[in-house]
Design a protein around this motif. Structure first.
Motif, PDB file in Angstrom:
ATOM      1  N   LYS A  73     -25.855   0.136  21.987  1.00 31.46           N
ATOM      2  CA  LYS A  73     -26.326  -0.992  21.242  1.00 31.46           C
ATOM      3  C   LYS A  73     -27.008  -0.748  19.828  1.00 31.46           C
ATOM      4  CE  LYS A  73     -28.551  -2.366  24.993  1.00 31.46           C
ATOM      5  NZ  LYS A  73     -28.279  -1.234  25.694  1.00 31.46           N
ATOM      6  N   ASN A  74     -27.619   0.525  19.615  1.00 26.17           N
ATOM      7  CA  ASN A  74     -28.506   0.703  18.647  1.00 26.17           C
ATOM      8  C   ASN A  74     -27.438   1.150  17.494  1.00 26.17           C
ATOM      9  OD1 ASN A  74     -30.636   1.251  16.867  1.00 26.17           O
ATOM     10  ND2 ASN A  74     -31.609   2.749  18.775  1.00 26.17           N
ATOM     11  N   ILE A  75     -26.869   0.196  16.571  1.00 29.68           N
ATOM     12  CA  ILE A  75     -25.755   0.198  15.706  1.00 29.68           C
ATOM     13  C   ILE A  75     -26.377   0.887  14.501  1.00 29.68           C
ATOM     14  CG2 ILE A  75     -23.993  -1.235  16.478  1.00 29.68           C
ATOM     15  CD1 ILE A  75     -25.174  -3.613  14.646  1.00 29.68           C
ATOM     16  N   ASP A  76     -27.796   0.850  14.229  1.00 30.64           N
ATOM     17  CA  ASP A  76     -28.357   1.251  12.978  1.00 30.64           C
ATOM     18  C   ASP A  76     -28.056   2.757  13.008  1.00 30.64           C
ATOM     19  OD1 ASP A  76     -29.312  -1.347  11.671  1.00 30.64           O
ATOM     20  OD2 ASP A  76     -30.495  -1.216  13.661  1.00 30.64           O
ATOM     21  N   ILE A  77     -28.196   3.317  14.165  1.00 30.52           N
ATOM     22  CA  ILE A  77     -28.247   4.833  14.424  1.00 30.52           C
ATOM     23  C   ILE A  77     -26.636   5.139  14.150  1.00 30.52           C
ATOM     24  CG2 ILE A  77     -28.492   6.911  15.880  1.00 30.52           C
ATOM     25  CD1 ILE A  77     -31.118   5.652  16.736  1.00 30.52           C
ATOM     26  N   LEU A  78     -26.018   4.461  15.009  1.00 28.61           N
ATOM     27  CA  LEU A  78     -24.323   4.746  15.180  1.00 28.61           C
ATOM     28  C   LEU A  78     -23.833   4.583  13.811  1.00 28.61           C
ATOM     29  CD1 LEU A  78     -23.433   2.971  18.441  1.00 28.61           C
ATOM     30  CD2 LEU A  78     -24.336   5.274  18.017  1.00 28.61           C
ATOM     31  N   LYS A  79     -24.192   3.630  12.892  1.00 33.85           N
ATOM     32  CA  LYS A  79     -23.601   3.685  11.620  1.00 33.85           C
ATOM     33  C   LYS A  79     -23.823   4.702  10.773  1.00 33.85           C
ATOM     34  CE  LYS A  79     -23.164  -1.376  10.626  1.00 33.85           C
ATOM     35  NZ  LYS A  79     -24.224  -2.251  10.193  1.00 33.85           N
ATOM     36  N   ARG A  80     -24.831   5.619  10.889  1.00 33.55           N
ATOM     37  CA  ARG A  80     -24.949   6.924  10.139  1.00 33.55           C
ATOM     38  C   ARG A  80     -24.051   7.703  10.400  1.00 33.55           C
ATOM     39  NH1 ARG A  80     -30.271   5.722   8.557  1.00 33.55           N
ATOM     40  NH2 ARG A  80     -31.057   4.057   9.538  1.00 33.55           N
ATOM     41  N   TYR A  81     -23.200   7.710  11.441  1.00 31.24           N
ATOM     42  CA  TYR A  81     -22.435   8.506  12.019  1.00 31.24           C
ATOM     43  C   TYR A  81     -21.103   8.266  11.815  1.00 31.24           C
ATOM     44  CZ  TYR A  81     -26.534  11.466  13.285  1.00 31.24           C
ATOM     45  OH  TYR A  81     -27.788  11.779  13.170  1.00 31.24           O
ATOM     46  N   VAL A  82     -20.617   7.228  11.040  1.00 27.85           N
ATOM     47  CA  VAL A  82     -19.293   6.852  10.978  1.00 27.85           C
ATOM     48  C   VAL A  82     -19.117   6.877   9.293  1.00 27.85           C
ATOM     49  CG1 VAL A  82     -18.786   5.425  12.986  1.00 27.85           C
ATOM     50  CG2 VAL A  82     -19.858   4.295  11.056  1.00 27.85           C
ATOM     51  N   ALA A  83     -17.939   7.300   8.983  1.00 28.58           N
ATOM     52  CA  ALA A  83     -17.852   7.274   7.695  1.00 28.58           C
ATOM     53  C   ALA A  83     -17.308   5.801   6.934  1.00 28.58           C
ATOM     54  CB  ALA A  83     -16.516   8.270   7.216  1.00 28.58           C
ATOM     55  N   ASP A  84     -17.068   5.830   5.829  1.00 31.40           N
ATOM     56  CA  ASP A  84     -16.924   4.519   5.201  1.00 31.40           C
ATOM     57  C   ASP A  84     -15.547   3.656   5.771  1.00 31.40           C
ATOM     58  OD1 ASP A  84     -15.992   6.769   3.458  1.00 31.40           O
ATOM     59  OD2 ASP A  84     -15.604   5.537   1.819  1.00 31.40           O
ATOM     60  N   ARG A  85     -14.630   4.669   6.379  1.00 33.40           N
ATOM     61  CA  ARG A  85     -13.663   3.960   6.984  1.00 33.40           C
ATOM     62  C   ARG A  85     -13.440   3.426   8.237  1.00 33.40           C
ATOM     63  NH1 ARG A  85      -8.593   2.221   5.237  1.00 33.40           N
ATOM     64  NH2 ARG A  85      -8.249   2.671   3.215  1.00 33.40           N
ATOM     65  N   GLY A  86     -14.693   3.914   8.643  1.00 36.40           N
ATOM     66  CA  GLY A  86     -15.153   3.655  10.205  1.00 36.40           C
ATOM     67  C   GLY A  86     -14.838   4.742  11.127  1.00 36.40           C
ATOM     68  N   LYS A  87     -14.391   5.733  10.567  1.00 35.79           N
ATOM     69  CA  LYS A  87     -14.051   6.850  11.465  1.00 35.79           C
ATOM     70  C   LYS A  87     -15.347   7.577  12.016  1.00 35.79           C
ATOM     71  CE  LYS A  87      -9.615   8.710   9.733  1.00 35.79           C
ATOM     72  NZ  LYS A  87      -8.889   9.796   9.203  1.00 35.79           N
ATOM     73  N   ILE A  88     -15.403   8.266  13.142  1.00 36.52           N
ATOM     74  CA  ILE A  88     -16.852   9.008  13.383  1.00 36.52           C
ATOM     75  C   ILE A  88     -16.685  10.268  12.531  1.00 36.52           C
ATOM     76  CG2 ILE A  88     -17.573  10.191  15.441  1.00 36.52           C
ATOM     77  CD1 ILE A  88     -15.985   8.350  17.323  1.00 36.52           C
ATOM     78  N   SER A  89     -17.862  10.563  12.238  1.00 35.44           N
ATOM     79  CA  SER A  89     -17.820  11.772  11.262  1.00 35.44           C
ATOM     80  C   SER A  89     -17.831  13.095  12.189  1.00 35.44           C
ATOM     81  CB  SER A  89     -19.162  11.985  10.318  1.00 35.44           C
ATOM     82  OG  SER A  89     -19.936  10.693  10.683  1.00 35.44           O
ATOM     83  N   PRO A  90     -16.851  14.124  11.944  1.00 36.08           N
ATOM     84  CA  PRO A  90     -17.072  15.307  12.568  1.00 36.08           C
ATOM     85  C   PRO A  90     -18.549  16.087  12.595  1.00 36.08           C
ATOM     86  CG  PRO A  90     -15.772  15.489  10.309  1.00 36.08           C
ATOM     87  CD  PRO A  90     -16.311  14.091  10.649  1.00 36.08           C
ATOM     88  N   ARG A  91     -18.424  16.838  13.482  1.00 33.15           N
ATOM     89  CA  ARG A  91     -19.495  17.766  13.882  1.00 33.15           C
ATOM     90  C   ARG A  91     -19.922  18.627  12.727  1.00 33.15           C
ATOM     91  NH1 ARG A  91     -21.178  20.958  17.591  1.00 33.15           N
ATOM     92  NH2 ARG A  91     -19.245  22.068  18.079  1.00 33.15           N
ATOM     93  N   ARG A  92     -18.683  19.056  12.071  1.00 34.02           N
ATOM     94  CA  ARG A  92     -19.011  19.953  10.982  1.00 34.02           C
ATOM     95  C   ARG A  92     -19.864  19.323   9.458  1.00 34.02           C
ATOM     96  NH1 ARG A  92     -14.488  18.725   7.718  1.00 34.02           N
ATOM     97  NH2 ARG A  92     -12.952  18.141   9.225  1.00 34.02           N
TER      98      ARG A  92
END
Ligand SMILES: [Zn+2]
Lengths: 140, 85
Positions: free
Chosen positions: B36-55
Motif C-alpha cells: 500500500k505504500n506506493i511512495d516507496i514502491l515508486k522509487r523502485y520502478v523505472a519510468d516504463r513501470g518495470k521493477i528495477s533490477p537489483r544491480r
C-alpha cells in the motif's frame, strides 16, 4: 485464527448510499462468520493507475480482520458476484506467530519482551521514517 | 598526458570501481514491504513501470523478493501501472 487484509475497489458511478451499502454488506459477512474486524479504512475515490472496465477511478476500501479461512473465501465469493466490485486482493497479515523469515531467530530473541501491538507500530514507524528520510534526500 | 590518452583509446576496458550500493531496506531495518505504500514502491520502478533490477537499486535478495511481490500486488489494485507510456 489468522489475520487477513482485504482491499476491494468499488465502481465510482454509485451514489454514496449505494457504496456505503456494499461496504456494510461486506463487513456484515465478517461479523456473521464470527470474525473480528480490527480496522476498516475507506480511502475514498482514487485515480486508477490504468483504466479498469473503462473506469478511470474507483472507491477503495480496506478491511483488516481476524478469523477463520472461510471469511476471506466467502468475501471473495461475494465480490465475484457483485458487478460493482472492480478488483479485490486478500493477503495474510504476517504476525509474530506465522512469520518465517531469515532473521526469525534474532527477532524472537530481541522482540520477545515487546508486546505484539507495539511491534506492529514499530514496523509502521520504520516504514514511515523510511519514507520521510527518502523525501528529505530527494529535496536536497 | 599523451600516455593517458593512449590508455583511454586502448581496447582494454578501463576499470571503474563500482560504487558501493547498499540495501535501503536493510539500512532501515524494514521487515515487511507494504504494497500500500506506493511512495516507496515508486522509487523502485523505472519510468516504463518495470521493477528495477537489483544491480541498479542495490537491494538485497531478501528485500528484492519482498519488493517485487509488493509491486505486483500494487499493480493488481491499480495503485501502480503495469506499463507506463
Ligand atoms: Zn535488504
Amino acid at each position: 485464527m489468522r489475520q487477513y487484509e482485504t482491499v476491494f475497489l468499488i465502481i465510482p458511478s454509485l451514489s454514496e448510499e449505494e457504496t456505503e451499502g456494499i461496504i456494510l454488506k461486506m463487513a456484515d459477512i465478517i461479523s456473521k462468520k464470527k470474525g473480528k474486524m480490527i480496522s476498516k479504512e475507506e480511502w475514498g475515490k482514487r485515480k486508477l493507475a490504468y483504466p479498469i472496465k473503462k473506469f478511470e477511478e474507483a472507491f477503495y476500501v480496506l478491511f483488516h480482520y481476524e478469523g477463520k479461512r472461510e471469511i476471506p473465501a466467502e468475501l471473495e465469493r461475494r465480490f465475484k458476484q457483485t458487478d460493482a466490485i472492480l478488483r479485490y486482493l486478500t493477503v495474510i497479515k504476517e504476525t509474530k506467530e506465522n512469520f518465517r523469515g531469515k532473521r526469525k531467530k534474532v527477532s524472537v530473541e530481541k522482540e520477545a519482551a515487546v508486546p505484539e501491538e507495539r511491534k506492529e507500530e514499530k514496523t509502521d514507524k520504520a516504514q514511515q521514517e523510511f519514507f520521510s528520510k527518502e523525501a528529505v534526500e530527494e529535496e536536497k | 598526458m599523451a600516455r593517458e590518452q593512449k590508455i583511454d583509446r586502448s581496447p582494454v576496458r578501463r576499470y571503474f570501481p563500482p560504487r558501493k550500493k547498499t540495501c535501503r531496506f536493510c539500512e532501515r531495518n524494514v521487515r515487511d514491504i507494504d504494497y500500500k505504500n506506493i511512495d516507496i514502491l515508486k522509487r523502485y520502478v523505472a519510468d516504463r513501470g518495470k521493477i528495477s533490477p537489483r544491480r541498479l537499486s542495490g537491494t538485497c535478495a531478501f528485500h528484492q523478493r519482498k519488493l517485487s511481490i509488493a509491486i505486483k500486488r500494487a499493480r493488481l489494485l491499480a495503485l501502480l501501472p503495469f506499463i507506463e507510456d
